[in-house]
Design a protein around this motif. Structure first.
Motif, PDB file in Angstrom:
ATOM      1  N   UNK A 250      10.047   4.011  -4.517  1.00  0.00           N
ATOM      2  CA  UNK A 250      11.434   4.099  -4.964  1.00  0.00           C
ATOM      3  C   UNK A 250      12.421   3.499  -3.979  1.00  0.00           C
ATOM      4  N   UNK A 251      12.038   3.418  -2.697  1.00  0.00           N
ATOM      5  CA  UNK A 251      12.975   2.988  -1.655  1.00  0.00           C
ATOM      6  C   UNK A 251      12.474   1.739  -0.949  1.00  0.00           C
ATOM      7  N   UNK A 252      13.420   0.867  -0.607  1.00  0.00           N
ATOM      8  CA  UNK A 252      13.078  -0.371   0.073  1.00  0.00           C
ATOM      9  C   UNK A 252      12.512  -0.106   1.471  1.00  0.00           C
ATOM     10  N   UNK A 253      13.065   0.896   2.149  1.00  0.00           N
ATOM     11  CA  UNK A 253      12.556   1.214   3.493  1.00  0.00           C
ATOM     12  C   UNK A 253      11.102   1.665   3.428  1.00  0.00           C
ATOM     13  N   UNK A 254      10.764   2.437   2.408  1.00  0.00           N
ATOM     14  CA  UNK A 254       9.374   2.876   2.250  1.00  0.00           C
ATOM     15  C   UNK A 254       8.464   1.688   1.972  1.00  0.00           C
ATOM     16  N   UNK A 255       8.940   0.722   1.197  1.00  0.00           N
ATOM     17  CA  UNK A 255       8.147  -0.480   0.915  1.00  0.00           C
ATOM     18  C   UNK A 255       7.786  -1.189   2.218  1.00  0.00           C
ATOM     19  N   UNK A 269      -2.117  -7.094   2.489  1.00  0.00           N
ATOM     20  CA  UNK A 269      -0.969  -6.667   1.691  1.00  0.00           C
ATOM     21  C   UNK A 269       0.269  -7.483   2.030  1.00  0.00           C
ATOM     22  N   UNK A 270       1.203  -7.449   1.094  1.00  0.00           N
ATOM     23  CA  UNK A 270       2.491  -8.092   1.286  1.00  0.00           C
ATOM     24  C   UNK A 270       3.539  -7.210   0.618  1.00  0.00           C
ATOM     25  N   UNK A 271       4.800  -7.629   0.684  1.00  0.00           N
ATOM     26  CA  UNK A 271       5.866  -6.791   0.137  1.00  0.00           C
ATOM     27  C   UNK A 271       6.902  -7.635  -0.590  1.00  0.00           C
ATOM     28  N   UNK A 272       7.612  -6.982  -1.506  1.00  0.00           N
ATOM     29  CA  UNK A 272       8.716  -7.616  -2.225  1.00  0.00           C
ATOM     30  C   UNK A 272       9.726  -6.534  -2.568  1.00  0.00           C
ATOM     31  N   UNK A 273      10.999  -6.794  -2.238  1.00  0.00           N
ATOM     32  CA  UNK A 273      12.054  -5.815  -2.520  1.00  0.00           C
ATOM     33  C   UNK A 273      13.402  -6.529  -2.560  1.00  0.00           C
ATOM     34  N   UNK A 274      14.440  -5.814  -2.905  1.00  0.00           N
ATOM     35  CA  UNK A 274      15.751  -6.397  -3.152  1.00  0.00           C
ATOM     36  C   UNK A 274      16.461  -6.928  -1.933  1.00  0.00           C
ATOM     37  N   UNK A 275      16.073  -6.527  -0.721  1.00  0.00           N
ATOM     38  CA  UNK A 275      16.741  -7.017   0.484  1.00  0.00           C
ATOM     39  C   UNK A 275      16.248  -8.395   0.908  1.00  0.00           C
ATOM     40  N   UNK A 276      15.211  -8.890   0.262  1.00  0.00           N
ATOM     41  CA  UNK A 276      14.653 -10.190   0.614  1.00  0.00           C
ATOM     42  C   UNK A 276      15.408 -11.311  -0.102  1.00  0.00           C
ATOM     43  N   UNK A 277      15.497 -12.466   0.555  1.00  0.00           N
ATOM     44  CA  UNK A 277      16.066 -13.629  -0.104  1.00  0.00           C
ATOM     45  C   UNK A 277      15.178 -14.036  -1.280  1.00  0.00           C
ATOM     46  N   UNK A 278      15.791 -14.679  -2.266  1.00  0.00           N
ATOM     47  CA  UNK A 278      15.027 -15.060  -3.446  1.00  0.00           C
ATOM     48  C   UNK A 278      13.861 -15.970  -3.089  1.00  0.00           C
ATOM     49  N   UNK A 279      14.089 -16.894  -2.166  1.00  0.00           N
ATOM     50  CA  UNK A 279      13.012 -17.817  -1.770  1.00  0.00           C
ATOM     51  C   UNK A 279      11.848 -17.056  -1.144  1.00  0.00           C
ATOM     52  N   UNK A 299       9.311  -2.634  -4.687  1.00  0.00           N
ATOM     53  CA  UNK A 299      10.299  -1.724  -5.258  1.00  0.00           C
ATOM     54  C   UNK A 299      10.431  -2.061  -6.740  1.00  0.00           C
ATOM     55  N   UNK A 300      11.296  -1.350  -7.446  1.00  0.00           N
ATOM     56  CA  UNK A 300      11.380  -1.550  -8.894  1.00  0.00           C
ATOM     57  C   UNK A 300      11.947  -2.902  -9.293  1.00  0.00           C
ATOM     58  N   UNK A 301      12.423  -3.660  -8.307  1.00  0.00           N
ATOM     59  CA  UNK A 301      12.900  -5.009  -8.620  1.00  0.00           C
ATOM     60  C   UNK A 301      11.782  -5.845  -9.238  1.00  0.00           C
ATOM     61  N   UNK A 302      10.528  -5.496  -8.924  1.00  0.00           N
ATOM     62  CA  UNK A 302       9.383  -6.247  -9.447  1.00  0.00           C
ATOM     63  C   UNK A 302       8.677  -5.533 -10.588  1.00  0.00           C
ATOM     64  N   UNK A 303       9.253  -4.437 -11.072  1.00  0.00           N
ATOM     65  CA  UNK A 303       8.527  -3.604 -12.039  1.00  0.00           C
ATOM     66  C   UNK A 303       8.463  -4.209 -13.424  1.00  0.00           C
ATOM     67  N   UNK A 325      10.943   3.615 -16.168  1.00  0.00           N
ATOM     68  CA  UNK A 325      10.386   2.816 -15.076  1.00  0.00           C
ATOM     69  C   UNK A 325       8.886   3.030 -14.944  1.00  0.00           C
ATOM     70  N   UNK A 326       8.419   4.228 -15.294  1.00  0.00           N
ATOM     71  CA  UNK A 326       6.984   4.491 -15.224  1.00  0.00           C
ATOM     72  C   UNK A 326       6.231   3.568 -16.180  1.00  0.00           C
ATOM     73  N   UNK A 327       6.738   3.452 -17.408  1.00  0.00           N
ATOM     74  CA  UNK A 327       6.084   2.602 -18.411  1.00  0.00           C
ATOM     75  C   UNK A 327       6.043   1.156 -17.943  1.00  0.00           C
ATOM     76  N   UNK A 328       7.128   0.702 -17.378  1.00  0.00           N
ATOM     77  CA  UNK A 328       7.188  -0.696 -16.961  1.00  0.00           C
ATOM     78  C   UNK A 328       6.369  -0.948 -15.700  1.00  0.00           C
ATOM     79  N   UNK A 329       6.324   0.029 -14.821  1.00  0.00           N
ATOM     80  CA  UNK A 329       5.499  -0.132 -13.608  1.00  0.00           C
ATOM     81  C   UNK A 329       4.024  -0.285 -13.964  1.00  0.00           C
ATOM     82  N   UNK A 330       3.514   0.675 -14.710  1.00  0.00           N
ATOM     83  CA  UNK A 330       2.073   0.631 -14.983  1.00  0.00           C
ATOM     84  C   UNK A 330       1.717  -0.509 -15.917  1.00  0.00           C
ATOM     85  N   UNK A 331       2.752  -1.068 -16.607  1.00  0.00           N
ATOM     86  CA  UNK A 331       2.516  -2.198 -17.492  1.00  0.00           C
ATOM     87  C   UNK A 331       2.157  -3.479 -16.766  1.00  0.00           C
TER      88      UNK A 331
END
Length: 489
Positions: A250-255, A269-279, A299-303, A325-331
């Motif tokens: 749920x949180x970017x810091x946790x990601x 592993x790698x990560x993706x969240x809203x604080x990252x530049x689009x590139x 984070x849910x930005x990629x859900x 968000x649960x439905x979209x995450x597991x989808x």
């Protein structure tokens, strides 16, 4: 039924076959013929059902005839996030390779100058997020009067992100005579109101119960304490046949923290969240798709909308706050007819969230059997017992170490264990000191008690306790007004 039965062109069928698809999904079979007939559509379909191709394929054939003009896109697709917009653009490139269609992608986080140059040349398909589109429209860089086809994708997500006012304003800028396609996983009242206002006699298509999770996904709830979440996640990653997995938090810091922890343990592993530049986000997604990493912490930005083939597992490190968000995450797993597995780590604080999820999906999610030990107590882990768990070995058959305890247990009198120290108790130096115990002079020597003058002043003592308390620190004479009061009383 095959794609050839849907009325698509030969060039388009060739591109679809080369992509490895032979049979349309239910949403594609229902939507494509109606779109080709230029009807407005309201499609209620959960993620992972192939709904993107349900509007991309017929749009390619519809736009195959005609020419684009500068700053006047012929069609517009609105997406709630950059990732979804990029995903749709990939679909147009893949299926439209035998058509000469031009396309522009308007999203935040990338150069606006390049986007303006593409618009100046004229585009057949404009894929945009509402924010960037409204920005360029306000600068006079886009004219929407030539747009004859509008797609509103993930409408319920648009609602969650507060984009509905922008969409309403965009619709007013478009020609009234147009074709509009609206896709949504759910149909809350604001979305229905939007459809009633801007769609003309739409055909409603519903291929699954709203917000119902994909039946191809085996779902598990894993009861766990907050302090054991990382340990349990690691255990599941090692125990399961994880080929590729997405882990949601749920949180970017946790990601960020979770990705670093997994990398330290040897996971790719790698990560993706809203604080990252689009590139950066695109680069990390490309690494995941290419197999350079097989675990993506997000984070849910990629859900929503990430169509990545072969995702075998989804892990909800945090139970989502919103049931949708649960439905979209597991989808993200179990797509295109494949099967998948979804684990959700649940603490006692998540009970209400899980109830809401089960109420929305109409499904009682099974509890994971392997979670019993960790869910039972905070310090009862398998790998690294701590705290109370150090007392557990006695119950695991380590009798040799427990034998001395059993021998002493019946005695109960643990004090005799000190009997060898009797000489210390009998030391004359400590026992034969009558002077310290029989010091009448010290006990009787209390100068304050021997002063009758102080004992004969009860009024002052009484007043000090009653008025100021015993620790006021006052040692002077009694004030005259207090003496007067006491005399009067």
């Amino acid at each position: 039924m095959t794609f050839a039965d849907l009325g698509l062109s030969d060039e388009l069928l060739k591109a679809v076959n080369e992509s490895g698809y032979t049979e349309p999904t239910p949403i594609q079979a229902s939507a494509i013929p109606s779109v080709l007939m230029m009807r407005d559509i309201v499609a209620i379909a959960q993620t992972g059902t192939g709904k993107t191709a349900a509007f991309v394929l017929p749009m390619i054939d519809i736009l195959g005839e005609g020419r684009s003009r500068a700053r006047m896109p012929r069609s517009l697709i609105l997406e709630p996030t950059r990732e979804l917009a990029a995903q749709v653009a990939e679909n147009f490139e893949k299926y439209g390779k035998y058509h000469k269609l031009s396309m522009a992608l308007l999203i935040g986080g990338v150069s606006m100058t390049d986007q303006q140059k593409a618009l100046e040349k004229g585009v057949d398909v404009l894929i945009a997020t509402p924010g960037r589109l409204m920005d360029l429209f306000g600068r006079g860089k886009i004219l929407l009067t030539g747009c004859s086809l509008l797609v509103i994708d993930e409408a319920d997500r648009m609602l969650d992100m507060g984009f509905i006012p922008d969409i309403e304003e965009i619709c007013t800028k478009l020609p009234k005579q147009r074709q509009t396609l609206l896709f949504s996983a759910t149909m809350p009242p604001p979305i229905k109101k939007l459809a009633d206002k801007f769609l003309d006699n739409p055909k409603t298509i519903e291929v699954a119960r709203p917000a119902t999770a994909n039946i191809n996904i085996k779902q598990w709830i894993v009861p766990v304490t907050a302090s054991k979440k990382r340990e349990k996640l690691t255990e599941l990653l090692r125990a399961e046949d994880v080929r590729t997995a997405i882990i949601f938090s749920n949180r970017k810091t946790t990601v960020r923290e979770l990705n670093k922890a997994l990398q330290r343990q040897g996971f790719r592993s790698s990560e993706i969240h809203g604080d990252m530049e689009q590139s950066q986000r695109i680069a990390e997604l490309d690494r995941f798709k290419a197999g350079d990493v097989n675990i993506l912490v997000a984070s849910d930005v990629a859900a929503r909308g990430l169509d990545i083939k072969g995702v075998s597992h989804v892990f909800n490190f945090d139970a989502p706050w919103h049931p949708d968000d649960y439905v979209h995450r597991i989808g993200r797993t179990g797509r295109a007819g494949a099967t998948g597995v979804a684990f959700t780590l649940v603490t006692s604080d998540d009970a209400e969230n899980i109830q809401n999820i089960e109420k929305l999906t109409g499904l009682k999610i099974d509890r994971y059997e392997g979670a019993t030990d960790i869910a039972a107590a905070d310090d009862d882990g398998d790998a690294k017992p701590r705290g109370r768990s150090r007392a557990k070995p006695a119950a695991k058959g380590r009798a040799p170490k427990a034998a001395p305890v059993e021998a002493d247990a019946p005695g109960v009198e643990e004090a005799p264990a000190r009997t060898p120290r009797a000489p210390r108790e009998a030391r004359p130096a400590r026992e034969a000191r009558p002077a310290r115990e029989e010091r009448p002079a010290r006990e009787a020597r209390s100068p304050r008690d021997e002063r009758p003058a102080r004992d004969e002043r009860p009024a002052r003592d009484k007043n000090r306790v009653a008025e100021d308390g015993p620790d006021d620190g006052w040692n002077g004479p009694m004030p005259s007004f207090l003496s007067a009061k006491l005399t009067t009383d």
